[in-house]
Design an enzyme around this catalytic site. Structure first.
Site, PDB file in Angstrom:
ATOM      1  CG  HIS A  77       3.485   0.402  13.591  1.00 25.18           C
ATOM      2  ND1 HIS A  77       3.923   1.536  12.956  1.00 25.18           N
ATOM      3  CD2 HIS A  77       3.788  -0.630  12.787  1.00 25.18           C
ATOM      4  CE1 HIS A  77       4.463   1.198  11.802  1.00 25.18           C
ATOM      5  NE2 HIS A  77       4.395  -0.122  11.667  1.00 25.18           N
ATOM      6  CD  GLU A 131       7.377  -3.285  12.463  1.00 24.40           C
ATOM      7  OE1 GLU A 131       7.191  -3.656  11.303  1.00 24.40           O
ATOM      8  OE2 GLU A 131       6.748  -2.359  12.988  1.00 24.40           O
TER       9      GLU A 131
HETATM   10  P1  PGA Z   1       7.724  -1.436   5.801  1.00 24.94           P
HETATM   11  O1  PGA Z   1       6.710  -1.217   7.035  1.00 24.94           O
HETATM   12  O2  PGA Z   1       7.637  -2.881   5.428  1.00 24.94           O
HETATM   13  O3  PGA Z   1       7.214  -0.533   4.754  1.00 24.94           O
HETATM   14  O4  PGA Z   1       9.094  -1.078   6.310  1.00 24.94           O
HETATM   15  C1  PGA Z   1       6.669  -2.113   8.108  1.00 24.94           C
HETATM   16  C2  PGA Z   1       5.641  -1.686   9.101  1.00 24.94           C
HETATM   17  O5  PGA Z   1       5.187  -0.534   9.061  1.00 24.94           O
HETATM   18  O6  PGA Z   1       5.243  -2.457   9.962  1.00 24.94           O
END
Ligand code: PGA
Length: 211
Positions: A77, A131
């Site tokens: 992450h 992400e």
């Molecule tokens: P968010 O976080 O939805 O607040 O952008 C996503 C994540 O941390 O995986």
């Protein structure tokens, strides 16, 4: 199956996590939805007690997930990469999770992070959460077309290095009730990893209802 992974990170205290978990247990989850809660490591054992086996759990920390027999773990992450997890550490954690029978959810900010994270991994089930760093916690979600393109790139990487494996693609980064369907209505994006919008019952219910 559609995946809704709720990443509570450090947004909630232990008491708040338990209270929200108790409310989430009361929700009606459609049979084609896999909802997984990822409470903070400190809250994991109490949340486990609160959900009483009715909701699947994961965590952000492999040791905590192992201790509390969680099912999933987030690896790579952006929070952890910022805190020092290198590509090598991410690859090691992937192997450790698989060896411990925990399903890894590999988070990548860019598709080029995939190959190194999977280095040396035995064929196994895992998730990849795409992400983009600029989309996490910023309110700026990535366009669905961009996410679909990332999926195509990652498909081709995995078919070369781990053709035998079972893996699932999800998107994360400022997902909320308004934008979630733009991803999950694409056959290429069967799920989402949701941070901020998963930390109140109302917004989580909104995302669930719009999946
Ligand atoms: P968010 O976080 O939805 O607040 O952008 C996503 C994540 O941390 O995986």
């Amino acid at each position: 199956m559609k995946y809704l992974f709720a990443n509570w990170k450090n947004a909630l205290t232990i008491d708040e996590s338990v209270a929200l978990a108790q409310q989430v247990v009361q929700l009606t989850i459609p049979p084609d939805v896999c909802l997984v809660l990822f409470p903070n490591a400190a809250a994991l054992s109490q949340v486990k007690e609160a959900v009483g086996g009715k909701i699947v759990l994961g965590g952000q920390d492999l040791d905590a997930v192992r201790n509390f027999q969680g099912t999933y773990v987030l690896i790579g992450h952006s929070d952890r990469r910022k805190a020092g997890d290198t590509d090598e550490i991410v690859a090691e954690k992937m192997k450790k999770a698989v060896a411990a029978g925990i399903i890894p959810v590999l988070c990548v900010g860019e598709t080029k992070e995939v190959a190194s994270a999977l280095r040396g991994l035995a064929p196994s089930e895992f998730f990849i959460a795409y992400e983009p760093v600029w989309a996490v916690g910023t309110g700026k979600n990535a366009p669905a077309e961009m996410v679909n393109e990332a999926r195509i790139v990652i498909d081709s990487i995995i078919s070369q290095i781990l053709p035998e494996t079972t893996w699932h693609f999800i998107y994360g980064g400022s997902v909320n009730a308004e934008n979630v369907a733009s991803y999950t209505h694409l056959p290429s994006v069967p799920g989402v990893l949701v941070g901020g919008a998963s930390t109140t019952l109302e917004s989580l219910r909104g995302v669930l209802g719009a999946l």
